[in-house]
Each structure stands twice: as C-alpha cells, then as structure tokens.
Design a protein around this motif. Structure first.
Motif, PDB file in Angstrom:
ATOM      1  N   PRO A 120       0.954  -1.266   0.478  1.00 54.16           N
ATOM      2  CA  PRO A 120      -0.231   0.063  -0.288  1.00 54.16           C
ATOM      3  C   PRO A 120       1.284   1.181   0.380  1.00 54.16           C
ATOM      4  O   PRO A 120       0.665   2.672  -0.350  1.00 54.16           O
ATOM      5  CB  PRO A 120      -1.073   0.011   1.342  1.00 54.16           C
ATOM      6  N   SER A 121       1.730   1.375   0.438  1.00 51.38           N
ATOM      7  CA  SER A 121       2.998   2.783   1.222  1.00 51.38           C
ATOM      8  C   SER A 121       3.468   2.578  -0.458  1.00 51.38           C
ATOM      9  O   SER A 121       4.269   3.446  -0.858  1.00 51.38           O
ATOM     10  CB  SER A 121       4.102   2.140   1.959  1.00 51.38           C
ATOM     11  N   LEU A 122       3.223   1.908  -1.279  1.00 53.66           N
ATOM     12  CA  LEU A 122       4.531   1.578  -2.652  1.00 53.66           C
ATOM     13  C   LEU A 122       4.183   2.895  -3.498  1.00 53.66           C
ATOM     14  O   LEU A 122       3.045   2.426  -3.809  1.00 53.66           O
ATOM     15  CB  LEU A 122       4.909   0.507  -3.486  1.00 53.66           C
ATOM     16  N   ALA A 123       4.778   3.686  -3.247  1.00 54.35           N
ATOM     17  CA  ALA A 123       4.612   4.555  -4.885  1.00 54.35           C
ATOM     18  C   ALA A 123       5.157   4.440  -6.723  1.00 54.35           C
ATOM     19  O   ALA A 123       4.730   4.804  -7.154  1.00 54.35           O
ATOM     20  CB  ALA A 123       4.923   6.157  -4.442  1.00 54.35           C
ATOM     21  N   ARG A 124       6.220   3.596  -6.472  1.00 53.46           N
ATOM     22  CA  ARG A 124       7.543   3.312  -7.855  1.00 53.46           C
ATOM     23  C   ARG A 124       8.086   2.347  -7.323  1.00 53.46           C
ATOM     24  O   ARG A 124       8.951   1.976  -6.185  1.00 53.46           O
ATOM     25  CB  ARG A 124       7.835   4.709  -8.455  1.00 53.46           C
ATOM     26  N   TYR A 125       7.737   1.447  -8.211  1.00 54.04           N
ATOM     27  CA  TYR A 125       8.750   0.484  -8.771  1.00 54.04           C
ATOM     28  C   TYR A 125       9.932   0.709  -9.800  1.00 54.04           C
ATOM     29  O   TYR A 125       8.886   1.128 -11.383  1.00 54.04           O
ATOM     30  CB  TYR A 125       8.444  -1.355  -8.598  1.00 54.04           C
ATOM     31  N   VAL A 126      11.418   0.324  -9.662  1.00 55.40           N
ATOM     32  CA  VAL A 126      12.211   1.067 -11.040  1.00 55.40           C
ATOM     33  C   VAL A 126      13.473  -0.608 -11.135  1.00 55.40           C
ATOM     34  O   VAL A 126      13.550  -0.727  -9.661  1.00 55.40           O
ATOM     35  CB  VAL A 126      12.498   1.810 -10.771  1.00 55.40           C
ATOM     36  N   MET A 127      13.009  -1.278 -12.702  1.00 51.57           N
ATOM     37  CA  MET A 127      14.062  -2.021 -13.069  1.00 51.57           C
ATOM     38  C   MET A 127      14.663  -1.735 -13.644  1.00 51.57           C
ATOM     39  O   MET A 127      14.529  -0.642 -14.897  1.00 51.57           O
ATOM     40  CB  MET A 127      13.462  -3.130 -13.469  1.00 51.57           C
ATOM     41  N   LEU A 128      16.129  -1.411 -13.331  1.00 47.74           N
ATOM     42  CA  LEU A 128      17.595  -1.425 -14.760  1.00 47.74           C
ATOM     43  C   LEU A 128      18.092  -2.044 -14.847  1.00 47.74           C
ATOM     44  O   LEU A 128      18.056  -3.490 -14.668  1.00 47.74           O
ATOM     45  CB  LEU A 128      18.383  -0.870 -13.591  1.00 47.74           C
ATOM     46  N   ALA A 129      18.131  -3.233 -16.337  1.00 46.06           N
ATOM     47  CA  ALA A 129      18.658  -4.067 -17.091  1.00 46.06           C
ATOM     48  C   ALA A 129      20.980  -3.113 -16.415  1.00 46.06           C
ATOM     49  O   ALA A 129      21.145  -1.628 -16.874  1.00 46.06           O
ATOM     50  CB  ALA A 129      18.319  -3.423 -18.455  1.00 46.06           C
ATOM     51  N   GLN A 130      21.657  -4.741 -16.287  1.00 51.09           N
ATOM     52  CA  GLN A 130      22.794  -4.111 -16.492  1.00 51.09           C
ATOM     53  C   GLN A 130      23.000  -4.087 -17.231  1.00 51.09           C
ATOM     54  O   GLN A 130      24.427  -3.986 -17.240  1.00 51.09           O
ATOM     55  CB  GLN A 130      22.839  -5.218 -15.113  1.00 51.09           C
ATOM     56  N   ASP A 131      22.833  -4.433 -18.671  1.00 52.52           N
ATOM     57  CA  ASP A 131      23.618  -4.865 -19.849  1.00 52.52           C
ATOM     58  C   ASP A 131      23.121  -4.046 -20.515  1.00 52.52           C
ATOM     59  O   ASP A 131      23.588  -4.039 -21.888  1.00 52.52           O
ATOM     60  CB  ASP A 131      23.517  -5.845 -20.129  1.00 52.52           C
ATOM     61  N   ALA A 132      22.103  -2.721 -20.642  1.00 51.60           N
ATOM     62  CA  ALA A 132      21.813  -2.012 -21.846  1.00 51.60           C
ATOM     63  C   ALA A 132      21.324  -0.680 -20.677  1.00 51.60           C
ATOM     64  O   ALA A 132      20.387  -0.935 -19.679  1.00 51.60           O
ATOM     65  CB  ALA A 132      20.827  -2.531 -22.594  1.00 51.60           C
ATOM     66  N   PRO A 133      20.883   0.405 -21.483  1.00 51.11           N
ATOM     67  CA  PRO A 133      20.461   1.772 -20.789  1.00 51.11           C
ATOM     68  C   PRO A 133      19.087   1.186 -20.488  1.00 51.11           C
ATOM     69  O   PRO A 133      18.602   2.137 -21.529  1.00 51.11           O
ATOM     70  CB  PRO A 133      21.261   2.571 -21.361  1.00 51.11           C
ATOM     71  N   ILE A 134      18.405   0.521 -20.273  1.00 52.16           N
ATOM     72  CA  ILE A 134      16.857   0.476 -19.779  1.00 52.16           C
ATOM     73  C   ILE A 134      16.579   0.320 -18.687  1.00 52.16           C
ATOM     74  O   ILE A 134      17.237   0.103 -17.580  1.00 52.16           O
ATOM     75  CB  ILE A 134      16.432  -0.910 -20.759  1.00 52.16           C
ATOM     76  N   ALA A 135      15.538   1.441 -18.132  1.00 51.54           N
ATOM     77  CA  ALA A 135      15.038   1.358 -17.022  1.00 51.54           C
ATOM     78  C   ALA A 135      13.364   0.618 -16.590  1.00 51.54           C
ATOM     79  O   ALA A 135      12.472   1.948 -17.983  1.00 51.54           O
ATOM     80  CB  ALA A 135      14.546   2.918 -16.328  1.00 51.54           C
ATOM     81  N   VAL A 136      12.831   0.166 -16.624  1.00 60.23           N
ATOM     82  CA  VAL A 136      11.638   0.079 -16.363  1.00 60.23           C
ATOM     83  C   VAL A 136      10.954   0.691 -15.196  1.00 60.23           C
ATOM     84  O   VAL A 136      11.170   0.445 -14.079  1.00 60.23           O
ATOM     85  CB  VAL A 136      11.231  -1.736 -16.862  1.00 60.23           C
ATOM     86  N   VAL A 137       9.724   1.263 -15.269  1.00 63.46           N
ATOM     87  CA  VAL A 137       9.692   1.723 -14.367  1.00 63.46           C
ATOM     88  C   VAL A 137       7.793   1.789 -14.032  1.00 63.46           C
ATOM     89  O   VAL A 137       6.768   1.697 -15.145  1.00 63.46           O
ATOM     90  CB  VAL A 137       9.038   3.681 -14.481  1.00 63.46           C
ATOM     91  N   CYS A 138       7.059   1.891 -12.743  1.00 63.54           N
ATOM     92  CA  CYS A 138       6.165   0.767 -12.447  1.00 63.54           C
ATOM     93  C   CYS A 138       5.235   1.857 -11.142  1.00 63.54           C
ATOM     94  O   CYS A 138       6.205   1.748 -10.684  1.00 63.54           O
ATOM     95  CB  CYS A 138       6.016   0.033 -11.882  1.00 63.54           C
ATOM     96  N   ASP A 139       4.616   2.319 -11.454  1.00 63.51           N
ATOM     97  CA  ASP A 139       4.046   3.863 -10.433  1.00 63.51           C
ATOM     98  C   ASP A 139       2.873   3.091 -10.167  1.00 63.51           C
ATOM     99  O   ASP A 139       2.144   1.963 -10.397  1.00 63.51           O
ATOM    100  CB  ASP A 139       3.676   4.637 -10.881  1.00 63.51           C
ATOM    101  N   ARG A 140       2.320   3.504  -8.484  1.00 65.27           N
ATOM    102  CA  ARG A 140       1.102   3.339  -7.900  1.00 65.27           C
ATOM    103  C   ARG A 140      -0.065   3.302  -8.835  1.00 65.27           C
ATOM    104  O   ARG A 140      -1.057   1.861  -8.557  1.00 65.27           O
ATOM    105  CB  ARG A 140       1.016   4.339  -7.157  1.00 65.27           C
ATOM    106  N   ALA A 141      -0.212   3.982  -9.903  1.00 65.24           N
ATOM    107  CA  ALA A 141      -1.489   3.941 -10.962  1.00 65.24           C
ATOM    108  C   ALA A 141      -2.167   2.704 -11.895  1.00 65.24           C
ATOM    109  O   ALA A 141      -2.752   2.853 -12.369  1.00 65.24           O
ATOM    110  CB  ALA A 141      -1.886   5.522 -11.653  1.00 65.24           C
ATOM    111  N   GLY A 142      -0.337   2.015 -11.635  1.00 61.83           N
ATOM    112  CA  GLY A 142      -0.291   1.430 -12.674  1.00 61.83           C
ATOM    113  C   GLY A 142       0.125   0.912 -14.126  1.00 61.83           C
ATOM    114  O   GLY A 142       0.356  -0.329 -14.361  1.00 61.83           O
ATOM    115  N   SER A 143       0.969   2.110 -14.797  1.00 60.10           N
ATOM    116  CA  SER A 143       1.129   1.994 -15.506  1.00 60.10           C
ATOM    117  C   SER A 143       2.799   1.711 -15.756  1.00 60.10           C
ATOM    118  O   SER A 143       3.599   1.168 -14.197  1.00 60.10           O
ATOM    119  CB  SER A 143       1.691   3.720 -16.080  1.00 60.10           C
TER     120      SER A 143
END
Length: 184
Positions: free
Chosen positions: A130-153
């Motif tokens: 319930p407290s989480l606003a953002r979850y980020v995953m970073l690839a370590q082999d390419a400049p890629i960030a996957v961003v998940c936010d509280r709104a579900g995007s």
C-alpha cells in the motif's frame, strides 16, 4: 542474483525469520523456501550505488531513509521476504530493525538469474504494497529502465531518456547512470 537452497529449508515463514539471521549469506523467502542471494556483477552493484548516491544527496535533510540491500521488505501480505537492491521509506526506522517499514520506492537491477522474477512475481508483490509509489527495474547490460508506478502504469525508458522520480524531485539521465558500465 539468487540460487535455490539445496539444504533442508525452514518450512514456514516464522521458521525462516528465526533461521535467516544466523546464516552466513542473505536469503529471501519466496513463500515456499529460502532462496540464497548470491554475488552479482560490478555493473549491477554500481548501478544501484549510483541511484543510491543520487537519492541520498537529493533527500539529505528529510526524514526519509535510503537503504541498500540490508533490510528486508515483507510482501504478499507478509508471507514473503525480499531484499531489493535499494529501498526508500519515509517511515521511522529503529536501529535494531531488520524490516523496512512502508517502502515508497524500490529498485531492482535485473540479472540473468533474477530478471524474470523481478519483472513478474516481485513486480506483483511490490505493487500490492500500500505504501509503494514507484518500482524501478534497471537492466545491467543496456541503458533501459522499466518504471512501474502506483497508478499501474508500466513504462520502459531507453538510452537517452531519463529516469524521473517525481516523488523525490529527481531526474537521472540514463546516459549518466550507465556511463562507463557498458561495452563499447
């Protein structure tokens, strides 16, 4: 990075919570068994360090805490134990605490052995906090960030984009985060 435990594991979460602090290495509890957290690459550690350093600098003087891998996060209605690469909370933490209270931000750096779990199971578990606003995953082999936010995007940012963390008033260009960490 993780590997399944080959020894007779604890059978319940309560047994795991009593067993885990006495172990020589760190373990997660996947709801069924302990999973050993094994070493990663320099790129993995350095990406997490760079985000940690940026967050610590941006949040200096605030009541928040930025923690790297040492405090567990209880997920799935407190039935699973995870050790994200980086966690931020606004809640007070006491010196003897082992569990991160009310995480608002979680970062995982993806690896070959944990990437599928980070993108699937952990993503669902973290989204249920319930407290989480953002979850980020970073690839370590390419400049890629996957961003998940509280709104579900769910958004993937690549190469010349920036990792935007509006909860903290912070924008991190991916080129800066990955500088010197990729071949070529």
């Amino acid at each position: 990075m993780s590997a399944a435990l080959a020894l007779a594991p604890p059978l319940t979460l309560e047994e795991f919570l009593a067993w885990e602090p006495r172990q020589d290495c760190q373990y997660e509890w996947d709801g069924v068994q302990p999973v050993a957290m094994v070493g990663g690459t320099y790129a993995h550690a350095e990406l997490a360090n760079r985000v940690y350093d940026a967050l610590r600098a941006a949040l200096r003087g605030t009541p928040c805490s930025v923690i790297r891998t040492d405090l567990r996060v209880m997920t799935a209605e407190n039935s699973r134990v995870r050790y994200p690469d980086l966690v931020v909370t606004w809640s007070p933490i006491h010196p003897a605490d082992r569990t991160m209270p009310a995480p608002v931000f979680i970062l995982e750096v993806l690896s070959e052995t944990t990437g599928a779990t980070d993108r699937g199971t952990k993503r669902r578990e973290y989204a249920a906090l319930p407290s989480l606003a953002r979850y980020v995953m970073l690839a370590q082999d390419a400049p890629i960030a996957v961003v998940c936010d509280r709104a579900g995007s769910f958004e993937e940012r690549q190469e010349h984009a920036a990792l935007e963390l509006p909860e903290f008033g912070l924008t991190l260009p991916l080129t800066d985060l990955y500088e010197g960490l990729l071949p070529g």
